[in-house]
Scaffold this active site. Sequence first.
Site, PDB file in Angstrom:
ATOM      1  N   GLU A 168       0.750  -1.160   0.083  1.00  0.00           N
ATOM      2  CA  GLU A 168      -0.024  -0.100  -0.062  1.00  0.00           C
ATOM      3  C   GLU A 168       0.825   1.410  -0.054  1.00  0.00           C
ATOM      4  O   GLU A 168       0.368   2.259  -0.785  1.00  0.00           O
ATOM      5  CB  GLU A 168      -0.925  -0.112   1.212  1.00  0.00           C
ATOM      6  N   HIS A 188      -9.690  -5.032  10.274  1.00  0.00           N
ATOM      7  CA  HIS A 188     -10.277  -4.889   9.148  1.00  0.00           C
ATOM      8  C   HIS A 188     -11.498  -3.605   9.022  1.00  0.00           C
ATOM      9  O   HIS A 188     -12.471  -3.709   8.156  1.00  0.00           O
ATOM     10  CB  HIS A 188     -10.656  -5.834   8.049  1.00  0.00           C
TER      11      HIS A 188
END
Lengths: 331, 338
Positions: free
Chosen positions: A67, A136
């Site tokens: 990322e 998450h």
Amino acid sequence: MGLEMTYRDALQKAIVDEMERDENVLIMGEDIGRYQGTFKVTRGMVEKFGDRQNRYNLRILDTPITEAGFAGIATGAAMAGLRPIVEFMTMSFSILAMDQIINHTAKVHYMTNGEVKCPIVFRGPGGAAKQLSAQHSHSMEGWYAHCPGLKVVAPSTVADVYGILRTAVRDDNPVIVYENPGLYAMKGELPEDPDFTVPIGKAQILREGTDISLVGYSRMTHINLAAAELLEKDGISAEVVDVRSLLPLDTETIYASVRKTHRAVMVYEDWRSGGFGAEIAARISEDCFDHLDAPVVRVGGLNVPMPYARVLELQCIPDEHDVVAAVRKIS
Amino acid sequence: MANIAEESLTLSPADLKAYYREMLFVRRFEEHCNTAYRKGLAGGYMHTYIGMEALATGWLNSIRKGYDYVITAYRDHAHAIVLGTDPVAVMAEVIGRKGGTAGGKGGSMHIYDPKNGFFGGWGIVGGHIPLGAGLAFASRYRNEDRVTLNFMGDGASNQGVVFETLNMASLWDLPCIFIIENNEFAMGTRLEYHAADKELWKRGLPFNIQSERVDGMDVVQMRKDAQRIVDWVRENQRPYFVEVMTYRYSGHGAADQDRQLYRTKEEEAQALQRDPIARLRAQLIEQNIMSEEALEAMELEVEEEAAQVMAKAEESPFPDPSEVYDNIYTDMTPEQGH
């Protein structure tokens, strides 16, 4: 009559329409191409803009699971004039890219004193989906809305997510688009006007009322609408203010509502302490003090790492009954 | 890995004279920066290029200035100057003035000049490496034949995001040259204490990137190696990874006042014998390109020029408080006030 479609499809339509309008627009992210996207926002796009046999398609680009690296590459590409859309599989993963976004992307324009622009969109699902547990389920919008140099939007309707995403792609500044996964399957109507866009930085009143302002954004706006229904049965007229954009924040629309109703409840899914809703509540308290008949109340997510068991998860996320209870506290 | 790019460049006497002047100017400029810091004119963190001049001169004279992209970390004055940025604007930025390259908002670590292809000027060690690959991504996307020079220090080569970027640069055929300015120290930590394998050039290999180590203390060889690699990358549209061996004679930053914490005076004296400026000076005399008198005249001229740059930069006013919110965004400001 407009087009009926899901929030997910409205997102894709905005991306496709912008990519077709401007060849400098591209999208990159993990598994967005051949795999069609984890939440299927980019379903079918690899065939539309490339060929699934190609080793890579620069317009719809599958990235490695890195990322920070691809957020930085997209930022550099934006500095050189492209308009990348970066999808994070979940906003929780954008934490790995925060050095790039906060320390680099958000600083480009200021540190160059306006010499370099950084037109980039970071988007993805933020907040709880369903039993994804502690790593998450983060609501990241408040972290980003804390940082000057970024714009942060959190649309709650099908028309808004389409119109705001198109505006975000055309914006010359970095824009974070927060999408709650609970909205992806929601249906709504899109105006037929092919040039339809929604400006960034404008809140809206989704339901008019006279007794209290329920202020929220993204999925919490729908919780507020449900709460307003319940309150109506009790004879309380609630106004639902959909903030839509956290940075910039349309305080004018929010304050106008509070000055009319004299009471406000701020609803957000993020951790109650220090979430961006707390900032909005503080501003209402500071700037509308003379118009308030009661303290501004925050309804936020429990200050808990998101647990897995459905019963515990649901306990953490505010629902319409939590909002009603908060309203009762100050009514 | 075999050296696949071929060297073909020959340099004229005029080139060598120009490089001598350029490197000398950079050194004098950097000495003025150090003085400005000691006098309190410059604040914050400030890092000079003293000892490393042959890298900027070698690499940046090997590209198409203003067309190719260049990005580096916070030791960035030399890159801007060699690319053609007005040194007065660089110095004005170093001392936080309105006339600086970023109007006094960036400082020494954040010099930019996009018109000359220079994209900074970044302060997080290794953090700008993906940005550099992103510049190369843009030229690849548009099918241009630009190359990007992506400079970093040896310390940066340990950052995770650098490895992430190398992977993607190779995966997507980005025309990006990753250049490690290996001055042997990550701040005050010696190479052997921060890198498990001191041969940093090998770090491109696992990503299937052409990789090699070259000498950065001989500007003539540096210039030839740089041209060879730049030409290869432009032609082949693939990344390249180069470790350039160099040494900084100054401290890590202006605040580094005690170099003996990490190296001896003897070591410094030995390194000074490799001084790229002294080396080229000797070559100019040896090859009868310049006489001692001509050199001394040029040196005096450069010294005066650097002093004038300093004086002019000091004439620039401080930024006006009204400018503080300017250019956070292109079209708005955040909430204002304390």
